[in-house]
Design a protein around this motif. Sequence first.
Motif, PDB file in Angstrom:
ATOM      1  N   LEU A  22      30.858  31.041  44.200  1.00  0.00           N
ATOM      2  CA  LEU A  22      29.500  31.116  43.659  1.00  0.00           C
ATOM      3  C   LEU A  22      28.730  32.266  44.277  1.00  0.00           C
ATOM      4  CD1 LEU A  22      28.121  27.466  43.439  1.00  0.00           C
ATOM      5  CD2 LEU A  22      28.968  28.915  41.621  1.00  0.00           C
ATOM      6  N   ASP A  23      28.096  33.065  43.429  1.00  0.00           N
ATOM      7  CA  ASP A  23      27.196  34.117  43.888  1.00  0.00           C
ATOM      8  C   ASP A  23      25.749  33.634  43.833  1.00  0.00           C
ATOM      9  OD1 ASP A  23      29.254  36.022  44.228  1.00  0.00           O
ATOM     10  OD2 ASP A  23      29.216  36.460  42.087  1.00  0.00           O
ATOM     11  N   GLU A  24      25.456  32.755  42.881  1.00  0.00           N
ATOM     12  CA  GLU A  24      24.103  32.233  42.706  1.00  0.00           C
ATOM     13  C   GLU A  24      24.159  30.747  42.373  1.00  0.00           C
ATOM     14  OE1 GLU A  24      22.054  36.239  40.803  1.00  0.00           O
ATOM     15  OE2 GLU A  24      21.800  34.328  39.792  1.00  0.00           O
ATOM     16  N   VAL A  25      23.066  30.059  42.723  1.00  0.00           N
ATOM     17  CA  VAL A  25      22.885  28.657  42.381  1.00  0.00           C
ATOM     18  C   VAL A  25      21.524  28.541  41.722  1.00  0.00           C
ATOM     19  CG1 VAL A  25      22.630  26.314  43.273  1.00  0.00           C
ATOM     20  CG2 VAL A  25      24.249  27.881  44.358  1.00  0.00           C
ATOM     21  N   ARG A  65      16.205  29.849  41.473  1.00  0.00           N
ATOM     22  CA  ARG A  65      17.477  30.584  41.550  1.00  0.00           C
ATOM     23  C   ARG A  65      17.672  31.065  42.977  1.00  0.00           C
ATOM     24  NH1 ARG A  65      17.643  35.445  37.815  1.00  0.00           N
ATOM     25  NH2 ARG A  65      19.554  35.801  38.962  1.00  0.00           N
ATOM     26  N   TYR A  66      18.859  30.808  43.522  1.00  0.00           N
ATOM     27  CA  TYR A  66      19.214  31.223  44.875  1.00  0.00           C
ATOM     28  C   TYR A  66      20.413  32.156  44.823  1.00  0.00           C
ATOM     29  CZ  TYR A  66      16.670  27.049  46.522  1.00  0.00           C
ATOM     30  OH  TYR A  66      15.731  26.087  46.777  1.00  0.00           O
ATOM     31  N   ARG A  67      20.457  33.109  45.719  1.00  0.00           N
ATOM     32  CA  ARG A  67      21.651  33.932  45.948  1.00  0.00           C
ATOM     33  C   ARG A  67      22.367  33.331  47.144  1.00  0.00           C
ATOM     34  NH1 ARG A  67      19.451  38.775  46.233  1.00  0.00           N
ATOM     35  NH2 ARG A  67      19.950  39.202  44.075  1.00  0.00           N
ATOM     36  N   VAL A  68      23.681  33.168  47.047  1.00  0.00           N
ATOM     37  CA  VAL A  68      24.474  32.669  48.167  1.00  0.00           C
ATOM     38  C   VAL A  68      24.766  33.847  49.090  1.00  0.00           C
ATOM     39  CG1 VAL A  68      26.639  31.561  48.845  1.00  0.00           C
ATOM     40  CG2 VAL A  68      25.511  30.879  46.695  1.00  0.00           C
ATOM     41  N   ARG A  69      24.284  33.764  50.328  1.00  0.00           N
ATOM     42  CA  ARG A  69      24.503  34.851  51.283  1.00  0.00           C
ATOM     43  C   ARG A  69      25.869  34.689  51.939  1.00  0.00           C
ATOM     44  NH1 ARG A  69      19.124  36.277  54.644  1.00  0.00           N
ATOM     45  NH2 ARG A  69      18.307  37.645  53.033  1.00  0.00           N
ATOM     46  N   ARG A  70      26.517  35.810  52.108  1.00  0.00           N
ATOM     47  CA  ARG A  70      27.848  35.793  52.752  1.00  0.00           C
ATOM     48  C   ARG A  70      27.829  36.642  53.990  1.00  0.00           C
ATOM     49  NH1 ARG A  70      29.491  35.601  47.142  1.00  0.00           N
ATOM     50  NH2 ARG A  70      30.386  33.548  46.877  1.00  0.00           N
TER      51      ARG A  70
END
Length: 70
Positions: A22-25, A65-70
Amino acid sequence: ERDVQIRGGAYTVQQALQAGVLDEVQIHHIPVLLGAGRRLFDVLPSEIELEIIQVIDTPEATHIRYRVRR
């Protein structure tokens, strides 16, 4: 190189987060209590940091909308 959407409940999102795909949720928070179900952030594979991208607040729901940080 293509956008893919996963629609589903908490279990599906948890599995996708665990797989790292997932890149975004996007969450649609609606003020209705159903009384049962799986909590979205109850069981996670590890600490996951989310960055807010967008918030749309309406009388019927709040869309985040959230961006999943890596």
